[in-house]
Design a protein around this motif. Structure first.
Motif, PDB file in Angstrom:
ATOM      1  N   THR A   1      50.997 -70.304  27.437  1.00 28.16           N
ATOM      2  CA  THR A   1      51.067 -70.494  28.886  1.00 28.16           C
ATOM      3  C   THR A   1      52.440 -70.080  29.417  1.00 28.16           C
ATOM      4  OG1 THR A   1      51.754 -72.777  28.544  1.00 28.16           O
ATOM      5  CG2 THR A   1      49.393 -72.378  28.819  1.00 28.16           C
ATOM      6  N   TYR A   2      52.532 -69.927  30.735  1.00 30.34           N
ATOM      7  CA  TYR A   2      53.759 -69.468  31.366  1.00 30.34           C
ATOM      8  C   TYR A   2      54.430 -70.507  32.268  1.00 30.34           C
ATOM      9  CZ  TYR A   2      52.525 -64.789  29.779  1.00 30.34           C
ATOM     10  OH  TYR A   2      52.209 -63.709  29.001  1.00 30.34           O
ATOM     11  N   VAL A   3      53.706 -71.527  32.651  1.00 35.15           N
ATOM     12  CA  VAL A   3      54.298 -72.588  33.441  1.00 35.15           C
ATOM     13  C   VAL A   3      54.748 -73.670  32.458  1.00 35.15           C
ATOM     14  CG1 VAL A   3      53.925 -74.333  35.230  1.00 35.15           C
ATOM     15  CG2 VAL A   3      52.832 -72.083  35.435  1.00 35.15           C
ATOM     16  N   ALA A   4      56.002 -74.048  32.549  1.00 32.42           N
ATOM     17  CA  ALA A   4      56.548 -75.051  31.633  1.00 32.42           C
ATOM     18  C   ALA A   4      55.734 -76.339  31.746  1.00 32.42           C
ATOM     19  CB  ALA A   4      58.016 -75.312  31.939  1.00 32.42           C
ATOM     20  N   PRO A   5      55.428 -76.992  30.614  1.00 37.02           N
ATOM     21  CA  PRO A   5      54.607 -78.205  30.651  1.00 37.02           C
ATOM     22  C   PRO A   5      55.111 -79.264  31.610  1.00 37.02           C
ATOM     23  CG  PRO A   5      54.936 -77.491  28.388  1.00 37.02           C
ATOM     24  CD  PRO A   5      55.811 -76.616  29.242  1.00 37.02           C
TER      25      PRO A   5
END
Length: 181
Positions: A174-178
Motif C-alpha cells: 500500500t501507499y498510504v501509511a497505516p
C-alpha cells in the motif's frame, strides 16, 4: 479491432449478462496510457512517451500529447458504446509512465498519475455518468520509495472529485501509511 471477431464480442456480452444476473457489475480494465498501446506506438511513434533516462518508453504514451488522448478516447468510446460494463478501472502506470517534462517530469509520478486519471475519469463521466470509475496506484512510486508524502496524499485526495473509488494497493503493498488511513 479487438472485437471485430463477433465470437469475442459475444463472449464479452455473455460474461456481462451472466454477471448482471448475479447483481455483479463487470469493470472494464483500462491500462490508461500504458497497457495495450504497443501497436499504436508502432504505427504512430510521435505519441511515444519517454522513460526516466529520456529514452523512448517501451509501452507508454505521452500524456501531454493530445493525439495520445484521442487514442484513449477511441478505446473508451468503442468499448463503452458497445458493451454494458458497470464501470472502468483505471491503471495509469502499471507498465510505467512517460517521464517527459510535461508528464511525470512536471510534478512527479504521483501528480502525473492523478492528472491522467482525473482527465480520463472526467471524460468517462461526461459520456457515461452512470458508470463507476476506480483507480489504483500500481507503480506510482519508484521501488522502495515508501508511503505517499502528505503532499502526494493531498493530490490523491483530489482524485475524489473525479473517481468513485481509489484502491490503495500496488505491486509492493500500500501507499498510504497505516497511521494515516
Amino acid at each position: 479491432s479487438a472485437f471485430q471477431d463477433e465470437g469475442r464480442a459475444q463472449m464479452v456480452r455473455r460474461l456481462i449478462k451472466a454477471a448482471d444476473k448475479l447483481d455483479i457489475k463487470l469493470m472494464f480494465g483500462m491500462g490508461l496510457l500504458s497497457w495495450w498501446y504497443d501497436q499504436i506506438l508502432e504505427s504512430d511513434p510521435a505519441v511515444r512517451g519517454v522513460d526516466a533516462e529520456g529514452k523512448p518508453h517501451a509501452h507508454a504514451l505521452c500524456g501531454a500529447k493530445e493525439e495520445s488522448w484521442k487514442y484513449v478516447q477511441k478505446i473508451l468510446d468503442c468499448t463503452l458504446d458497445n458493451f454494458e460494463f458497470g464501470g472502468v478501472h483505471l491503471e495509469s502506470c502499471d507498465l510505467g509512465c512517460c517521464m517527459c517534462p510535461e508528464c511525470a517530469g512536471k510534478d512527479g509520478q504521483v501528480g502525473y498519475n492523478v492528472r491522467m486519471n482525473s482527465r480520463a475519469a472526467r471524460y468517462i463521466k461526461s459520456r457515461w455518468p452512470h458508470l463507476v470509475v476506480t483507480a489504483i496506484p500500481s507503480n506510482w512510486l519508484p521501488a522502495n520509495a515508501g508511503p505517499f508524502t502528505p503532499e502526494q496524499e493531498d493530490d490523491v485526495v483530489g482524485l475524489a472529485d473525479d473517481i468513485d473509488c481509489f484502491m490503495d494497493q500496488g505491486w509492493r503493498g500500500t501507499y498510504v501509511a497505516p497511521e494515516r488511513r
